[in-house]
Design an enzyme around this catalytic site. Sequence first.
Site, PDB file in Angstrom:
ATOM      1  N   ARG A 112       1.516   8.362   9.130  1.00 37.84           N
ATOM      2  CA  ARG A 112       1.154   9.750   8.820  1.00 37.84           C
ATOM      3  C   ARG A 112      -0.164  10.173   9.479  1.00 37.84           C
ATOM      4  O   ARG A 112      -0.287  11.307   9.913  1.00 37.84           O
ATOM      5  CB  ARG A 112       1.040   9.939   7.298  1.00 37.84           C
ATOM      6  CG  ARG A 112       2.382  10.111   6.622  1.00 37.84           C
ATOM      7  CD  ARG A 112       2.256  10.152   5.112  1.00 37.84           C
ATOM      8  NE  ARG A 112       3.546   9.957   4.477  1.00 37.84           N
ATOM      9  CZ  ARG A 112       4.301  10.931   3.958  1.00 37.84           C
ATOM     10  NH1 ARG A 112       3.875  12.170   3.968  1.00 37.84           N
ATOM     11  NH2 ARG A 112       5.469  10.668   3.438  1.00 37.84           N
ATOM     12  N   ASP A 135       0.799  -1.224   0.000  1.00 38.88           N
ATOM     13  CA  ASP A 135       0.000   0.000   0.000  1.00 38.88           C
ATOM     14  C   ASP A 135       0.827   1.268   0.000  1.00 38.88           C
ATOM     15  O   ASP A 135       0.319   2.343   0.307  1.00 38.88           O
ATOM     16  CB  ASP A 135      -0.900  -0.009   1.243  1.00 38.88           C
ATOM     17  CG  ASP A 135      -0.109  -0.135   2.540  1.00 38.88           C
ATOM     18  OD1 ASP A 135       1.127   0.004   2.501  1.00 38.88           O
ATOM     19  OD2 ASP A 135      -0.736  -0.384   3.586  1.00 38.88           O
ATOM     20  N   GLU A 160       0.162  -8.998  -1.478  1.00 42.26           N
ATOM     21  CA  GLU A 160      -0.537  -8.497  -0.283  1.00 42.26           C
ATOM     22  C   GLU A 160      -1.754  -7.661  -0.704  1.00 42.26           C
ATOM     23  O   GLU A 160      -1.942  -6.509  -0.292  1.00 42.26           O
ATOM     24  CB  GLU A 160       0.391  -7.701   0.650  1.00 42.26           C
ATOM     25  CG  GLU A 160      -0.109  -7.649   2.093  1.00 42.26           C
ATOM     26  CD  GLU A 160       0.751  -6.794   3.018  1.00 42.26           C
ATOM     27  OE1 GLU A 160       0.663  -5.561   2.961  1.00 42.26           O
ATOM     28  OE2 GLU A 160       1.508  -7.381   3.813  1.00 42.26           O
ATOM     29  N   GLU A 178      -2.518   4.992   2.646  1.00 39.66           N
ATOM     30  CA  GLU A 178      -2.347   3.586   2.259  1.00 39.66           C
ATOM     31  C   GLU A 178      -3.648   2.890   1.842  1.00 39.66           C
ATOM     32  O   GLU A 178      -3.654   2.065   0.935  1.00 39.66           O
ATOM     33  CB  GLU A 178      -1.678   2.811   3.405  1.00 39.66           C
ATOM     34  CG  GLU A 178      -0.209   3.162   3.623  1.00 39.66           C
ATOM     35  CD  GLU A 178       0.014   4.410   4.462  1.00 39.66           C
ATOM     36  OE1 GLU A 178      -0.993   4.994   4.938  1.00 39.66           O
ATOM     37  OE2 GLU A 178       1.180   4.810   4.644  1.00 39.66           O
ATOM     38  N   HIS A 233      11.785   5.550  13.701  1.00 33.51           N
ATOM     39  CA  HIS A 233      11.745   5.768  12.246  1.00 33.51           C
ATOM     40  C   HIS A 233      12.556   7.015  11.882  1.00 33.51           C
ATOM     41  O   HIS A 233      12.596   7.974  12.663  1.00 33.51           O
ATOM     42  CB  HIS A 233      10.271   5.940  11.867  1.00 33.51           C
ATOM     43  CG  HIS A 233       9.978   5.866  10.410  1.00 33.51           C
ATOM     44  ND1 HIS A 233      10.331   6.873   9.544  1.00 33.51           N
ATOM     45  CD2 HIS A 233       9.361   4.922   9.666  1.00 33.51           C
ATOM     46  CE1 HIS A 233       9.938   6.550   8.317  1.00 33.51           C
ATOM     47  NE2 HIS A 233       9.348   5.353   8.371  1.00 33.51           N
TER      48      HIS A 233
HETATM   49  C1  UD1 Z   1       6.223   4.969   4.186  1.00 30.65           C
HETATM   50  C2  UD1 Z   1       4.889   4.450   3.661  1.00 30.65           C
HETATM   51  C3  UD1 Z   1       4.106   3.775   4.767  1.00 30.65           C
HETATM   52  C4  UD1 Z   1       4.930   2.749   5.488  1.00 30.65           C
HETATM   53  C5  UD1 Z   1       6.253   3.339   5.926  1.00 30.65           C
HETATM   54  C6  UD1 Z   1       7.099   2.245   6.484  1.00 30.65           C
HETATM   55  C7  UD1 Z   1       3.851   5.794   1.899  1.00 30.65           C
HETATM   56  C8  UD1 Z   1       2.930   6.905   1.595  1.00 30.65           C
HETATM   57  N1  UD1 Z   1       4.065   5.558   3.194  1.00 30.65           N
HETATM   58  O1  UD1 Z   1       5.918   6.004   5.105  1.00 30.65           O
HETATM   59  O2  UD1 Z   1       2.980   3.147   4.210  1.00 30.65           O
HETATM   60  O3  UD1 Z   1       4.227   2.317   6.622  1.00 30.65           O
HETATM   61  O4  UD1 Z   1       6.916   3.913   4.782  1.00 30.65           O
HETATM   62  O5  UD1 Z   1       8.153   2.703   7.241  1.00 30.65           O
HETATM   63  O6  UD1 Z   1       4.369   5.176   0.997  1.00 30.65           O
HETATM   64  N2  UD1 Z   1      13.648   8.682   5.837  1.00 30.65           N
HETATM   65  C9  UD1 Z   1      15.030   8.678   5.829  1.00 30.65           C
HETATM   66  N3  UD1 Z   1      15.661   7.497   5.563  1.00 30.65           N
HETATM   67  C10 UD1 Z   1      15.009   6.326   5.335  1.00 30.65           C
HETATM   68  C11 UD1 Z   1      13.601   6.353   5.354  1.00 30.65           C
HETATM   69  C12 UD1 Z   1      12.944   7.548   5.591  1.00 30.65           C
HETATM   70  O7  UD1 Z   1      15.674   9.679   6.047  1.00 30.65           O
HETATM   71  O8  UD1 Z   1      15.651   5.301   5.111  1.00 30.65           O
HETATM   72  C13 UD1 Z   1      12.953   9.954   6.123  1.00 30.65           C
HETATM   73  C14 UD1 Z   1      13.006  10.943   4.935  1.00 30.65           C
HETATM   74  O9  UD1 Z   1      13.154  12.234   5.448  1.00 30.65           O
HETATM   75  C15 UD1 Z   1      11.629  10.788   4.311  1.00 30.65           C
HETATM   76  C16 UD1 Z   1      10.781  10.530   5.551  1.00 30.65           C
HETATM   77  O10 UD1 Z   1      11.573   9.685   6.379  1.00 30.65           O
HETATM   78  O11 UD1 Z   1      11.231  11.940   3.603  1.00 30.65           O
HETATM   79  C17 UD1 Z   1       9.421   9.892   5.317  1.00 30.65           C
HETATM   80  O12 UD1 Z   1       9.525   8.762   4.459  1.00 30.65           O
HETATM   81  P1  UD1 Z   1       8.266   8.353   3.537  1.00 30.65           P
HETATM   82  O13 UD1 Z   1       8.604   7.134   2.780  1.00 30.65           O
HETATM   83  O14 UD1 Z   1       7.827   9.541   2.767  1.00 30.65           O
HETATM   84  O15 UD1 Z   1       7.109   8.099   4.562  1.00 30.65           O
HETATM   85  P2  UD1 Z   1       6.978   6.996   5.694  1.00 30.65           P
HETATM   86  O16 UD1 Z   1       6.283   7.645   6.837  1.00 30.65           O
HETATM   87  O17 UD1 Z   1       8.280   6.339   5.920  1.00 30.65           O
HETATM   88  N1  UDP Z   2      11.316  -3.161  11.278  1.00 27.30           N
HETATM   89  C1  UDP Z   2      12.701  -3.251  11.224  1.00 27.30           C
HETATM   90  N2  UDP Z   2      13.432  -2.393  11.997  1.00 27.30           N
HETATM   91  C2  UDP Z   2      12.866  -1.467  12.790  1.00 27.30           C
HETATM   92  C3  UDP Z   2      11.447  -1.359  12.820  1.00 27.30           C
HETATM   93  C4  UDP Z   2      10.705  -2.221  12.039  1.00 27.30           C
HETATM   94  O1  UDP Z   2      13.256  -4.088  10.532  1.00 27.30           O
HETATM   95  O2  UDP Z   2      13.598  -0.730  13.454  1.00 27.30           O
HETATM   96  C5  UDP Z   2      10.525  -4.069  10.432  1.00 27.30           C
HETATM   97  C6  UDP Z   2       9.405  -4.805  11.111  1.00 27.30           C
HETATM   98  O3  UDP Z   2       9.863  -5.976  11.740  1.00 27.30           O
HETATM   99  C7  UDP Z   2       8.490  -5.081   9.934  1.00 27.30           C
HETATM  100  C8  UDP Z   2       8.644  -3.862   9.078  1.00 27.30           C
HETATM  101  O4  UDP Z   2       9.894  -3.275   9.462  1.00 27.30           O
HETATM  102  O5  UDP Z   2       8.934  -6.190   9.183  1.00 27.30           O
HETATM  103  C9  UDP Z   2       7.506  -2.932   9.312  1.00 27.30           C
HETATM  104  O6  UDP Z   2       7.823  -1.710   8.758  1.00 27.30           O
HETATM  105  P1  UDP Z   2       7.154  -0.365   9.219  1.00 27.30           P
HETATM  106  O7  UDP Z   2       6.632  -0.508  10.603  1.00 27.30           O
HETATM  107  O8  UDP Z   2       8.140   0.690   8.927  1.00 27.30           O
HETATM  108  O9  UDP Z   2       5.977  -0.210   8.159  1.00 27.30           O
HETATM  109  P2  UDP Z   2       4.493  -0.784   8.053  1.00 27.30           P
HETATM  110  O10 UDP Z   2       4.520  -2.257   8.239  1.00 27.30           O
HETATM  111  O11 UDP Z   2       3.686  -0.079   9.087  1.00 27.30           O
HETATM  112  O12 UDP Z   2       4.078  -0.364   6.695  1.00 27.30           O
END
Ligand code: UD1
Ligand code: UDP
Length: 381
Positions: free
Chosen positions: A211, A98, A120, A134, A242
């Site tokens: 979010r 998603d 999924e 999502e 995160h």
């Molecule tokens: C995204 C997904 C969400 C998922 C989540 C898992 C969308 C809209 N959302 O949300 O469904 O649950 O990932 O974690 O696709 N960032 C870093 N380094 C990283 C990752 C993220 O710096 O390795 C920071 C960046 O500033 C980035 C921000 O996190 O802009 C947000 O990342 P983004 O993928 O936009 O949204 P998530 O909240 O991570």
């Molecule tokens: N996860 C990880 N390291 C972390 C936190 C989560 O490897 O520090 C793994 C977790 O076990 C799961 C996945 O990341 O497999 C879930 O990702 P996240 O919670 O970011 O996204 P969501 O599932 O809510 O989309």
Amino acid sequence: MKPIKVMLVFGTRPEAIKMAPLVLELKSRPEFECIVCVTAQHREMLDGVLSCFSIVPDYDLDIMQSGQTLSDITSRVLDALGGVLRKEVPDLVLVHGDTTTAFAGALCAFYERIPVGHVEAGLRTFDRYSPFPEEMNRCMIGRLAEYHFAPTAQNAQNLKNENTTDNVFITGNTVIDAMKYTVGDGTFSNPVLKNIDFDSHRVITMTCHRRENYGEPMEGIFRTVKRLAETFNDVLFVYPVHLSPYVSETAQKHLGSVSNICLIEPLDAMEMHRLMSKSFFVMTDSGGLQEEAPALGKPVLVLRRETERPEAVQAGTVQLAGVDEDQVYKLAYKLLTDNSMYDRMAKAVNPYGDGRACSRISEAILFSFGVSNRRPEDFHP
Ligand code: UD1
Ligand code: UDP
């Protein structure tokens, strides 16, 4: 016979963890040519998973920007992926779940008239704004996709209710396949985890990043966690935060100076699954954790108003705690003090898979492309 060229497109941590075992499965079968294209919607958190599973992508679109908006992600994926698709012309594009990577990946493949398979598929809350974006991403991918790999019978029924009946396969969730590679012997290399005495503390693993929880809900969740930590001295919260700047700043503000709350960098998938397997219970708004913790026999309090994963709630290992401060506090307090409630919830259940989802998805593709005349049997818990 020419192998079926399958391109997997993913970009965030959870997609990577759930697509990794499928990459390994497809690469092990001579009937497929498997190409991996990562968008790198997440950079560091994606790279950690790729190295855990020793996957080297064929294409890396490297789109992440700090504080990216949903439009940024969508337009950057569309811009970068089209050329790759035109160059490779895969027979099938697989996207997962998603995320905005998955939605934009499916849309881009559709624009190139390449069939899309949705891994999924069929999870629904029926609330278009929660989880945001999502829920709507998943619905739109469902319309774009021609092949639907639904983890559970309930997910397949959701698709049926929307008149999606063709090419729906009930496969189990690939996350359970991934856990075969990660949980291992439970040892840690992370220096913080290595030093935790799991016998003298009740460890609660927590995560919070969604979010729709930004703002007051997340602030309230963190105030509640602080209150719980101050009430229960023997409890140690471990929170791998995160990398989203909003999340890390808010977590630091509320929880940064509480002695029995450990804010740490994101863990790699192996350490994360091991941490959960040694924890007392899990508090989270994550989707993936709601599937993994029940498989490990760990109760989960879900910090959201709804869930698209009702199966473990029905099985009794997951409770929807919501985001109301008093309600979350009361539920967590009860789980920490009421042994019979804890015992009822702490049972290993696995409504999400049997570790053979990737094999079923591979067989479903062979069946759909007329290479095999055997439809894979449905997953039953
Ligand atoms: C995204 C997904 C969400 C998922 C989540 C898992 C969308 C809209 N959302 O949300 O469904 O649950 O990932 O974690 O696709 N960032 C870093 N380094 C990283 C990752 C993220 O710096 O390795 C920071 C960046 O500033 C980035 C921000 O996190 O802009 C947000 O990342 P983004 O993928 O936009 O949204 P998530 O909240 O991570
Ligand atoms: N996860 C990880 N390291 C972390 C936190 C989560 O490897 O520090 C793994 C977790 O076990 C799961 C996945 O990341 O497999 C879930 O990702 P996240 O919670 O970011 O996204 P969501 O599932 O809510 O989309």
